[in-house]
Design a protein around this motif. Structure first.
Motif, PDB file in Angstrom:
ATOM      1  N   ARG A   1       0.830  -1.212   0.000  1.00  0.00           N
ATOM      2  CA  ARG A   1       0.000   0.000   0.000  1.00  0.00           C
ATOM      3  C   ARG A   1       0.865   1.262   0.000  1.00  0.00           C
ATOM      4  NH1 ARG A   1      -5.057  -1.456   4.159  1.00  0.00           N
ATOM      5  NH2 ARG A   1      -6.283  -2.630   2.594  1.00  0.00           N
ATOM      6  N   ALA A   2       1.957   1.227   0.764  1.00  0.00           N
ATOM      7  CA  ALA A   2       2.871   2.371   0.784  1.00  0.00           C
ATOM      8  C   ALA A   2       3.455   2.621  -0.604  1.00  0.00           C
ATOM      9  CB  ALA A   2       3.983   2.131   1.796  1.00  0.00           C
ATOM     10  N   LYS A   3       3.835   1.546  -1.303  1.00  0.00           N
ATOM     11  CA  LYS A   3       4.403   1.679  -2.650  1.00  0.00           C
ATOM     12  C   LYS A   3       3.359   2.191  -3.642  1.00  0.00           C
ATOM     13  CE  LYS A   3       8.125  -1.709  -2.274  1.00  0.00           C
ATOM     14  NZ  LYS A   3       8.713  -2.965  -2.788  1.00  0.00           N
ATOM     15  N   SER A   4       2.117   1.775  -3.466  1.00  0.00           N
ATOM     16  CA  SER A   4       1.046   2.218  -4.359  1.00  0.00           C
ATOM     17  C   SER A   4       0.808   3.725  -4.204  1.00  0.00           C
ATOM     18  CB  SER A   4      -0.235   1.448  -4.047  1.00  0.00           C
ATOM     19  OG  SER A   4      -1.281   1.845  -4.892  1.00  0.00           O
ATOM     20  N   VAL A   5       0.792   4.202  -2.964  1.00  0.00           N
ATOM     21  CA  VAL A   5       0.602   5.631  -2.697  1.00  0.00           C
ATOM     22  C   VAL A   5       1.809   6.423  -3.190  1.00  0.00           C
ATOM     23  CG1 VAL A   5       0.444   7.370  -0.866  1.00  0.00           C
ATOM     24  CG2 VAL A   5      -0.970   5.309  -0.754  1.00  0.00           C
ATOM     25  N   SER A   6       3.007   5.913  -2.952  1.00  0.00           N
ATOM     26  CA  SER A   6       4.227   6.596  -3.384  1.00  0.00           C
ATOM     27  C   SER A   6       4.274   6.758  -4.901  1.00  0.00           C
ATOM     28  CB  SER A   6       5.448   5.813  -2.903  1.00  0.00           C
ATOM     29  OG  SER A   6       6.632   6.419  -3.346  1.00  0.00           O
ATOM     30  N   LYS A   7       3.896   5.717  -5.608  1.00  0.00           N
ATOM     31  CA  LYS A   7       3.904   5.761  -7.072  1.00  0.00           C
ATOM     32  C   LYS A   7       2.942   6.831  -7.598  1.00  0.00           C
ATOM     33  CE  LYS A   7       3.050   2.876 -11.163  1.00  0.00           C
ATOM     34  NZ  LYS A   7       2.638   1.524 -11.645  1.00  0.00           N
ATOM     35  N   ALA A   8       1.739   6.884  -7.013  1.00  0.00           N
ATOM     36  CA  ALA A   8       0.744   7.878  -7.451  1.00  0.00           C
ATOM     37  C   ALA A   8       1.223   9.299  -7.147  1.00  0.00           C
ATOM     38  CB  ALA A   8      -0.594   7.611  -6.771  1.00  0.00           C
ATOM     39  N   LEU A   9       1.814   9.501  -5.992  1.00  0.00           N
ATOM     40  CA  LEU A   9       2.287  10.835  -5.613  1.00  0.00           C
ATOM     41  C   LEU A   9       3.445  11.289  -6.499  1.00  0.00           C
ATOM     42  CD1 LEU A   9       2.120  10.727  -1.704  1.00  0.00           C
ATOM     43  CD2 LEU A   9       0.689  12.096  -3.256  1.00  0.00           C
ATOM     44  N   ARG A  10       4.312  10.385  -6.882  1.00  0.00           N
ATOM     45  CA  ARG A  10       5.436  10.760  -7.760  1.00  0.00           C
ATOM     46  C   ARG A  10       4.932  11.263  -9.102  1.00  0.00           C
ATOM     47  NH1 ARG A  10      10.517   6.648  -6.901  1.00  0.00           N
ATOM     48  NH2 ARG A  10      10.048   6.038  -4.772  1.00  0.00           N
ATOM     49  N   GLN A  11       3.830  10.670  -9.572  1.00  0.00           N
ATOM     50  CA  GLN A  11       3.260  11.127 -10.841  1.00  0.00           C
ATOM     51  C   GLN A  11       2.599  12.503 -10.684  1.00  0.00           C
ATOM     52  OE1 GLN A  11       0.634   7.874 -11.772  1.00  0.00           O
ATOM     53  NE2 GLN A  11       2.265   6.618 -12.681  1.00  0.00           N
ATOM     54  N   LEU A  12       2.035  12.751  -9.461  1.00  0.00           N
ATOM     55  CA  LEU A  12       1.374  14.028  -9.203  1.00  0.00           C
ATOM     56  C   LEU A  12       2.371  15.127  -8.847  1.00  0.00           C
ATOM     57  CD1 LEU A  12      -1.626  12.699  -7.073  1.00  0.00           C
ATOM     58  CD2 LEU A  12      -1.763  13.605  -9.399  1.00  0.00           C
TER      59      LEU A  12
END
Length: 576
Positions: free
Chosen positions: A524-535
């Protein structure tokens, strides 16, 4: 009690005598002038009044000294203070109050207190009236207002006419015109300084008085202008005052002359303080960055505040640096109604008396206070890490810090005028703390106990908390559409910081095995991190993901509500 009664009697006599003196003075006001009036009788009367005033003042001083001496003598001899009723009645009767009335009051301290307060009030009113009579210029009120002139126009009226035509400033041409209108030769014989005083006094006596709302606002403004807490606050207040001036000039805002003068005066005060704060802020920021070259979130975030003894304190996270929640407060007298004053930015406003102080919470002798940082965390940096904004002297106070509000680390005692605390010797680098506890160490002062205005983390990390229920379906690590929307809302909060290290942490409840929860929290942490990096495409941020499983619950996993609180994703932004 008898001592209290005696002191009240002395006060009453003093103010009553003072009233007599004041009435005498107010009835015959005189200031020497250069007019053609005969000065000798007036001068004689003035000298008599001065002599009378000196006599009255001397008598009052003797009376106070007598009372003080009697009280001190009784204390030194350790004997009870004996109140001679007849003596006091004789003294009070001389003040002008009937003996019959005094006999009814002599054994009632409350009535005497009311009587003394009334005498004080009447004397103050008489003094206020007297203040209006006296003018700074070398001219009497009678000369100003008398219409017994060759033209039937008083000097006051002539002054107002000339001021309306050509403004308030005194010039010799204006003085001659005033005398011409009034048929006198008084004003032209004054020098320009004296004449200026007279003309200004006449202008102010006849101007439209300030409204009740204006007086209230001026009172507040007089306190605020010299007690700004940061360069941002000073700049904001300066902008507000400038706008008021513009609104008055444009006619958008109707204001009395006194209110206009107050705005102008306080604007100059705020501007002076702002310039001082800006100089101090520049030096404080430079010193902090010298110690911590990598701890920088951007000029739009860092703010310098004014702390104890006007010391400048630079906070790299600005307004985010302060405590957010009061967890617990104990006061020896249960005075905790104002405890939330310690939260957020410094905002104390001091008055002339201790009871006039607003915006603080006093711990009380041996009182305690526990606060929590919610959107930020305390961490160790080079130099001080924590700052206690306190008024007056820094009173001896014990300080403890905690990660969870359960296990505490004792940092030590704050005292000696030092409000900044270095937690370095007690913690490991990179550790984050969310709780601070203060305990007063019993030292008397005007307001007993440490008087706290605000608590700030100098070494700070930004912390954001997301509910896993919003982000993910149960047992899943793929973001839901609503979860992506929630992350988009966080972007502005994160990008306000121009650079830093972003740590995304996953947490679960205790349902399921430890290994399953560890894997799920990291996914879950990796999923949130990936989305934030794109934003947030900025290269000024470094990223890291951690999965803690069920090992760091916020609350006990003993109910569905508490388990929901523990299922979360936390985002920490640290300095690089």
């Amino acid at each position: 009690m008898k001592k209290t009664v005696f002191l009240l009697l002395v006060v009453f006599v003093s103010y009553s005598c003072g009233n007599k003196s004041g009435d005498s003075k107010a009835s015959d006001v005189h200031v020497d002038t250069h007019s053609n009036a005969n000065p000798e009788p007036e001068s004689s009367k003035s000298n008599t009044e001065k002599s009378s005033d000196k006599t009255t003042n001397s008598e009052l001083n003797d009376l106070f000294n007598l009372g003080k001496g009697m009280l001190e003598a009784s204390e030194k001899s350790e004997t009870d203070f004996q109140l001679d009723t007849e003596m006091v009645l004789d003294m009070l009767e001389q003040s002008g109050v009937s003996r019959e009335s005094l006999e009814k009051l002599i054994n009632n301290p409350d009535s005497l207190k009311v009587l003394a307060q009334q005498a004080m009030k009447e004397r103050q009113e008489a003094q206020n009236a007297e203040d209006k009579v006296y003018l700074k210029g070398n001219i009497s009120k009678e000369q100003l207002t008398s219409k017994n002139t060759s033209t039937g126009i008083s000097l006051e009226e002539a002054i107002l006419i000339v001021q309306a035509e050509s403004g308030p400033k005194a010039t010799m041409a204006k003085l001659k015109k005033i005398d011409s209108l009034a048929g006198t030769n008084v004003m032209s014989q004054l020098d320009l300084t004296e004449a200026g005083y007279v003309m200004r006094d006449v202008e102010r006596i006849n101007e439209v008085p300030a409204t009740t709302d204006e007086k209230r606002e001026m009172e507040v403004l007089n306190k605020l202008s010299s007690q700004v807490h940061s360069d941002i606050e000073a700049t904001k207040l300066l902008a507000e005052l400038t706008k008021k001036e513009q609104d008055i000039e444009s006619g958008k805002l109707n204001a009395s002359p006194e209110y206009q003068r107050s705005i102008k005066f306080n604007k100059s005060i705020v501007n002076t303080y702002r310039n001082q704060i800006v100089r101090k802020a520049t030096a404080a920021k430079k010193e902090f960055q010298k110690l911590n070259p990598n701890l920088y979130y951007g000029d739009d975030v860092g703010v310098t505040y004014i702390g104890h003894q006007k010391k400048a304190v630079y906070l790299p996270l600005g307004s985010l640096s302060f405590a957010d929640k009061v967890v617990e407060a104990h006061h020896p007298k249960l005075l905790t109604q104002q405890v939330n004053n310690v939260l957020g930015e410094p905002d104390v406003i001091e008055g002339f008396l201790p009871e006039d102080i607003a915006g603080i919470h006093s711990l009380g002798l041996a009182g305690t206070l526990t606060v929590q940082f919610i959107d930020n965390a305390l961490t160790n940096v080079n130099g001080p890490d924590l700052y206690i904004f306190e008024i007056g002297k820094i009173e001896p106070t014990d300080l403890e810090i905690s990660k969870d509000g359960i296990d505490w680390i004792k940092v030590g005692k704050i005292d000696g005028g030092v409000a900044a605390v270095d937690i370095g010797p007690f913690v490991k680098n990179g550790e984050l703390f969310y709780y601070v506890r203060l305990k007063d160490l019993k030292e008397e002062s005007a307001l007993p106990g440490a008087d706290v205005d605000a608590i700030a983390a100098i070494g700070a990390a930004m912390r954001l908390n997301l509910d896993s229920q919003v982000l993910f379906d149960s047992g899943k690590s793929e973001l839901k559409p609503k979860g992506l929307d929630a992350l988009k809302e966080l972007v502005n909060s994160i990008t306000v910081l121009k650079k830093g290290k972003i740590i995304v942490e996953g947490h679960t409840d205790d349902v399921g095995s430890e290994s399953t929860n560890n894997a799920l929290s990291l996914a879950r942490a990796k999923s949130v991190s990936k989305a934030l990096r794109q934003l947030i495409p900025s290269t000024q941020f470094k990223w890291q993901e951690k999965g803690y499983g069920e090992s760091q619950p916020l609350v006990e996993n003993d109910s569905d509500i508490n388990r929901a609180k523990n299922r979360r994703v936390e985002i920490l932004i640290l300095p690089n």
